[in-house]
Motif scaffolding. Structure first.
Motif, mmCIF file in Angstrom:
data_model
loop_
_atom_site.group_PDB
_atom_site.id
_atom_site.type_symbol
_atom_site.label_atom_id
_atom_site.label_comp_id
_atom_site.label_asym_id
_atom_site.label_seq_id
_atom_site.Cartn_x
_atom_site.Cartn_y
_atom_site.Cartn_z
ATOM 1 N N HIS A 178 0.861 -1.180 0.000
ATOM 2 C CA HIS A 178 0.000 0.000 0.000
ATOM 3 C C HIS A 178 0.902 1.236 0.000
ATOM 4 O O HIS A 178 2.117 1.122 -0.003
ATOM 5 C CB HIS A 178 -0.930 -0.023 1.212
ATOM 6 N N LEU A 211 2.009 4.414 13.128
ATOM 7 C CA LEU A 211 1.245 3.367 13.804
ATOM 8 C C LEU A 211 1.869 1.983 13.599
ATOM 9 O O LEU A 211 1.878 1.157 14.515
ATOM 10 C CB LEU A 211 -0.200 3.361 13.320
ATOM 11 N N GLU A 212 2.405 1.738 12.414
ATOM 12 C CA GLU A 212 2.985 0.430 12.125
ATOM 13 C C GLU A 212 4.324 0.216 12.833
ATOM 14 O O GLU A 212 4.706 -0.925 13.086
ATOM 15 C CB GLU A 212 3.128 0.226 10.618
ATOM 16 N N PRO A 225 1.418 4.147 2.324
ATOM 17 C CA PRO A 225 1.004 4.672 3.620
ATOM 18 C C PRO A 225 1.228 6.173 3.791
ATOM 19 O O PRO A 225 2.093 6.765 3.160
ATOM 20 C CB PRO A 225 1.866 3.887 4.609
ATOM 21 N N SER A 226 0.445 6.731 4.690
ATOM 22 C CA SER A 226 0.646 8.108 5.137
ATOM 23 C C SER A 226 1.671 8.081 6.270
ATOM 24 O O SER A 226 2.035 7.009 6.782
ATOM 25 C CB SER A 226 -0.679 8.676 5.660
ATOM 26 N N ASP A 243 1.076 9.015 9.261
ATOM 27 C CA ASP A 243 0.354 8.466 10.413
ATOM 28 C C ASP A 243 0.381 6.942 10.398
ATOM 29 O O ASP A 243 0.578 6.310 11.435
ATOM 30 C CB ASP A 243 -1.095 8.946 10.427
ATOM 31 N N ARG A 244 0.197 6.361 9.226
ATOM 32 C CA ARG A 244 0.191 4.893 9.109
ATOM 33 C C ARG A 244 1.594 4.335 9.385
ATOM 34 O O ARG A 244 1.727 3.318 10.057
ATOM 35 C CB ARG A 244 -0.291 4.494 7.720
ATOM 36 N N ARG A 289 0.759 10.725 0.927
ATOM 37 C CA ARG A 289 1.027 9.287 0.900
ATOM 38 C C ARG A 289 2.387 9.054 0.261
ATOM 39 O O ARG A 289 2.833 9.851 -0.577
ATOM 40 C CB ARG A 289 -0.069 8.568 0.130
#
Length: 135
Positions: free
Chosen positions: A22, A31-32, A24-25, A27-28, A69
């Motif tokens: 994907h 979080l990951e 990701p942003s 933020d992602r 992104r």
């Protein structure tokens, strides 16, 4: 050029982006990686993503639903972005080739160094009603 020291967190961000299926942003990414690096801050993620972009190791795809992104694939390719759910799909076989870039450069008097094509619309899943629109 300023020397930039090696960073485990930056390396982890690069690895995540290079192996992601994907786009990701920040933020992602945060979080990951947060469980792996408890002291990781969102500011560190943004700073390192900017550094990696500046070094040409990753690239920005563009904003989707208000968030930039990122893509770990730096080889030339195009993207499709769904206006409803925000999904991003790589379109490597539909990228303008060097011949097109050279021709445009001759026609308009510039030397092209690259081209990024983004196609926007509604993805297959949204068209079939299988996904919900994101705010």
């Amino acid at each position: 050029m300023k020397n930039v020291r090696q960073s485990k967190k930056r390396d982890a961000m690069l690895a995540l982006l290079r192996h992601a299926d994907h786009h990701p942003s920040a933020d992602r990414v945060y979080l990951e990686l947060k469980s792996q690096y408890p002291d990781l801050s969102l500011a560190t993620v943004y700073r390192n993503l900017n550094h990696l972009c500046g070094q040409g190791l990753i690239r920005r795809v563009g904003p989707v639903n208000g968030q930039e992104r990122y893509d770990g694939v730096t080889a030339p390719h195009s993207h499709f972005i769904c206006n409803r759910c925000g999904a991003i799909v790589d379109l490597p076989e539909h990228s303008p080739g060097q011949d097109w870039l050279d021709g445009a450069g001759v026609q308009y008097g510039f030397q092209a160094e690259g081209c990024e094509l983004i196609v926007r619309g509604v993805c297959r899943d949204c068209l079939s009603g299988q996904t919900q629109a994101k705010p």
